[in-house]
Design an enzyme around this catalytic site. Structure first.
Site, mmCIF file in Angstrom:
data_model
loop_
_atom_site.group_PDB
_atom_site.id
_atom_site.type_symbol
_atom_site.label_atom_id
_atom_site.label_comp_id
_atom_site.label_asym_id
_atom_site.label_seq_id
_atom_site.Cartn_x
_atom_site.Cartn_y
_atom_site.Cartn_z
ATOM 1 N N ASP A 165 0.832 -1.204 0.000
ATOM 2 C CA ASP A 165 0.000 0.000 0.000
ATOM 3 C C ASP A 165 0.867 1.254 0.000
ATOM 4 O OD1 ASP A 165 -2.312 1.570 -0.010
ATOM 5 O OD2 ASP A 165 -2.421 1.627 2.183
ATOM 6 N N ASP A 181 -0.480 8.464 10.608
ATOM 7 C CA ASP A 181 -1.309 8.099 9.466
ATOM 8 C C ASP A 181 -2.657 7.530 9.914
ATOM 9 O OD1 ASP A 181 -1.491 7.553 6.480
ATOM 10 O OD2 ASP A 181 -1.817 5.536 7.279
ATOM 11 N N GLU A 196 -2.907 13.006 9.916
ATOM 12 C CA GLU A 196 -3.331 12.653 8.566
ATOM 13 C C GLU A 196 -4.785 12.176 8.685
ATOM 14 O OE1 GLU A 196 -4.374 10.512 5.076
ATOM 15 O OE2 GLU A 196 -3.975 9.429 6.944
ATOM 16 N N ASP A 224 -1.289 10.658 -2.650
ATOM 17 C CA ASP A 224 -2.615 10.049 -2.649
ATOM 18 C C ASP A 224 -3.491 10.658 -3.740
ATOM 19 O OD1 ASP A 224 -4.240 8.090 -1.565
ATOM 20 O OD2 ASP A 224 -4.015 8.835 0.477
#
Length: 654
Positions: free
Chosen positions: A141, A284, A326, A396
């Site tokens: 990921d 995150d 985040e 992203d």
């Protein structure tokens, strides 16, 4: 605050600390622990006070903080003291960041270190090294499926090389930002492997269920993050013969923070990376830290308590280290990740301004600032000692999480408008020059997000292919316009590597079977350093963008009004194509900067007398701080060329 119960417990804990800890010089540690202990105790008790082993867990928590303090080197402790004495240091306008993948930017850590002069030449003094910890090769990921929280991928370097890089960066006054993925681990992490082997202790680190009864109750209200590639929120593990919560991908197991052992482990990991030299730790997926049946399991109150507890504990061991939240959520929710205090950030000092990013892209597509203006009015004020991280692109996708009420107020249908934006940036709209791709399309809801490099999304890729010089000029101007908005809005601007030289979509990811299913890799490039050298050649696209950003950064650093002290006033212009706001110098009266941006492909005008009459801006002979020029005026109409921005002052010197 002194409180008898908590401080009696603290005395017991200090008596029980291991002798090898107690014999160390812990004067600063004890002072900070005493100052923060009531808050730490209260939060820990709220989350875990019902447990029989509460005292033992508290002892373990303090031991972790103390041990990591003893491992913190002299340079880092000196920085801690300096930043305690100047606790608003990160609000200064001098900071400009860049996010990058180590391997994509320069191959490895030694490569990054060798290119620090390139970073400094541009003016960047905060570098976010995207996650580089050990991950499974085929299920990483993008670095966020961690199989070992305490070591880095051998392909990018070693811990010793990271510490050398961090030391070199401190010498150059460049801040280092590192990631800690706090919500989940890879299913190949040692904890997950032990859970698979049947160890109850480690099964309790995750959300593990014997059957679908509880998972089905969760699924009634939990949304899907990756509906195309990982539908649902649970995965059946055949080895355990149990269901595991996997909110993001089937190979990412969500950590169970209702277990205090998980909190203590993750705090230990955060402090470990602080001790490797991180000035800032990016946490995150913080919105997902607490799961509750009957909710979306996002933004729960307990998630905020966990972050407050992490911050209070970090303040004891490494008070010079900042946290980034985040959390890509609605404005009314993101503001909470700064904390609940009226002034001080009690959770994370920095948060991503994802709403602002998405609104800038909406303005590019519509060529007007109607929704941008409306939505900024709805953006709550941040705390005084907190700041935004403003960005145009990142690793992203671009989500379109605008408030439906704001969309309706400016005359758009929310569903149709989002569909238009996806079509525009993926080139499906007839007149669009964009070369993005849809990401995360949900066929059940029609929602989709957008992948693509900045330069390709503004049309530079198409313009270069057609050799259309005018279109190239427009694309370059839009790149600079967008960056001017993050440089002047208020907060820390964060560039994304490659954007400074106009890097286009990189579709080589399709040749890698481990990446081909995820088109976000198209904007996670490997930098072509021969292309970067073109920044030295006058008239090239690379030179125009790089030098434009370099100049912009230098002007930002020399403009006190761009420091972030809630010193921004939005101006509602009669011209829908313009985004206008004023930044005032918090240290000097009548020292303002008028920021004007034209998102249209045609020149537009702003009536300056209206601003003066409303008491917003007393102007004399205007000068653009960026270009050094006096902009064109006709009577009291300021003329703003297509895709142009102004940072205007009436001071003769700055």
């Amino acid at each position: 605050m002194y409180e008898q119960v908590s401080h009696s417990l603290l005395n017991d804990i200090l008596d029980e600390l291991k002798p090898d800890i107690r014999k160390r010089d812990l004067r600063h540690f004890y002072t900070r622990l005493g100052a923060n202990f009531y808050a730490i105790y209260s939060l820990f008790h709220h989350l875990y006070g019902q447990r029989d082993d509460f005292k033992q867990q508290m002892l373990r928590l303090v031991e972790v903080m103390a041990v990591q303090y003893t491992k913190r080197n002299t340079d880092l402790k000196r920085l801690d003291v300096e930043r305690e004495n100047d606790h608003e240091w990160f609000l200064n306008q001098q900071w400009v960041g860049m996010a990058l993948y180590t391997d994509g930017f320069a191959g490895n850590l030694k490569g990054v270190q060798s290119h620090l002069p390139y970073i400094q030449e541009l003016g960047v003094n905060m570098m976010h090294l995207m996650p580089m910890l050990e991950c499974p090769a085929g299920a990483s990921d993008g670095g966020y499926a961690v199989s070992n929280f305490r070591d880095i991928d051998e392909r990018v370097g070693t811990l010793e090389e990271l510490r050398d890089l961090a030391k070199d960066m401190r010498r150059r006054n460049i801040l280092l930002t590192l990631d800690v993925v706090v919500n989940h681990t890879s299913d190949e992490h040692a904890w997950a492997q032990k859970a698979r082997e049947g160890e109850k202790k480690f099964q309790d680190y995750y959300y593990v269920f014997d059957n679908r009864d509880i998972p089905d109750m969760f699924e009634e209200t939990m949304p899907e993050v990756f509906p195309e590639t990982s539908p649902g929120n649970f995965t059946f593990d055949e080895t355990m013969n149990k269901w595991v919560m996997t909110v993001f991908n089937s190979y990412q197991w969500d950590l169970n923070y209702s277990n205090p052992a998980v909190f203590i482990e993750m705090l230990d990991i955060i402090l470990f990376w602080a001790n490797q030299g991180a000035d800032i730790v990016r946490l995150d997926a913080v919105a997902f830290l607490w799961k509750k049946i009957g909710t979306t399991s996002q933004n729960e109150r307990e998630a905020h308590l966990i972050l407050q507890l992490m911050k209070d504990c970090s303040q004891v061991t490494a008070p010079g280290v900042l946290f980034i939240a985040e959390a890509i959520v609605a404005p009314v929710e993101i503001i909470k990740y700064f904390g609940e205090d009226a002034v001080i950030a009690k959770e994370c000092e920095i948060a991503y301004n994802a709403t602002y990013m998405a609104l800038l892209w909406e303005a590019v597509a519509t060529k007007n600032a109607k929704l941008l203006n409306q939505s900024i009015l709805s953006l709550p004020n941040k705390l005084d000692r907190a700041t935004w991280l403003n960005y145009v692109r990142c690793h992203d996708d671009i989500g379109l999480g605008f408030d439906d009420a704001d969309i309706a107020k400016v005359g758009y249908d929310p569903y149709s408008h989002r569909r238009f934006l996806v079509d525009y940036f993926t080139g499906a709209y007839d007149t669009s020059p964009a070369r993005g791709q849809p990401f995360g399309r949900n066929e059940k809801t029609g929602d989709a997000r957008i992948s693509g490099a900045l330069a390709s999304l503004v049309g530079l890729e198409a313009a270069l292919e057609s050799n259309d010089h005018e279109a190239v000029d427009q694309s370059v101007n839009q790149i600079l316009l967008l960056h001017s908005m993050i440089m002047s809005f208020g907060g820390i601007p964060l560039l994304y590597y490659g954007d400074e030289i106009g890097t286009l979509n990189d579709c080589t990811f399709l040749q890698d079977e481990n990446k081909a299913h995820d088109n976000r890799w198209m904007h996670r490039p490997k930098i072509d350093w021969s292309k970067a050298e073109l920044r030295q050649q006058h008239g090239t696209v690379e030179q125009r963008i790089y030098d434009g950003l370099k100049k912009m950064i230098a002007v930002r650093k020399s403009t006190p009004a761009f420091a972030d002290y809630n010193n921004r006033t939005l101006i509602e212009s009669e011209n829908p194509h313009l985004f206008v706001f004023i930044r005032n110098n918090p240290f000097m009266q009548n020292d303002n900067v008028l920021v004007v941006a034209n998102f249209d492909s045609f020149p537009q005008s702003l009536t300056l007398s209206d601003l003066a009459n409303r008491g917003h801006f007393a102007f004399g002979q205007l000068r653009d701080l960026y270009s050094g020029e006096s902009p064109q005026q006709f009577n009291d109409q300021l003329v703003v060329p297509a895709y142009r921005f102004y940072w205007l002052t009436d001071r003769t010197a700055y």
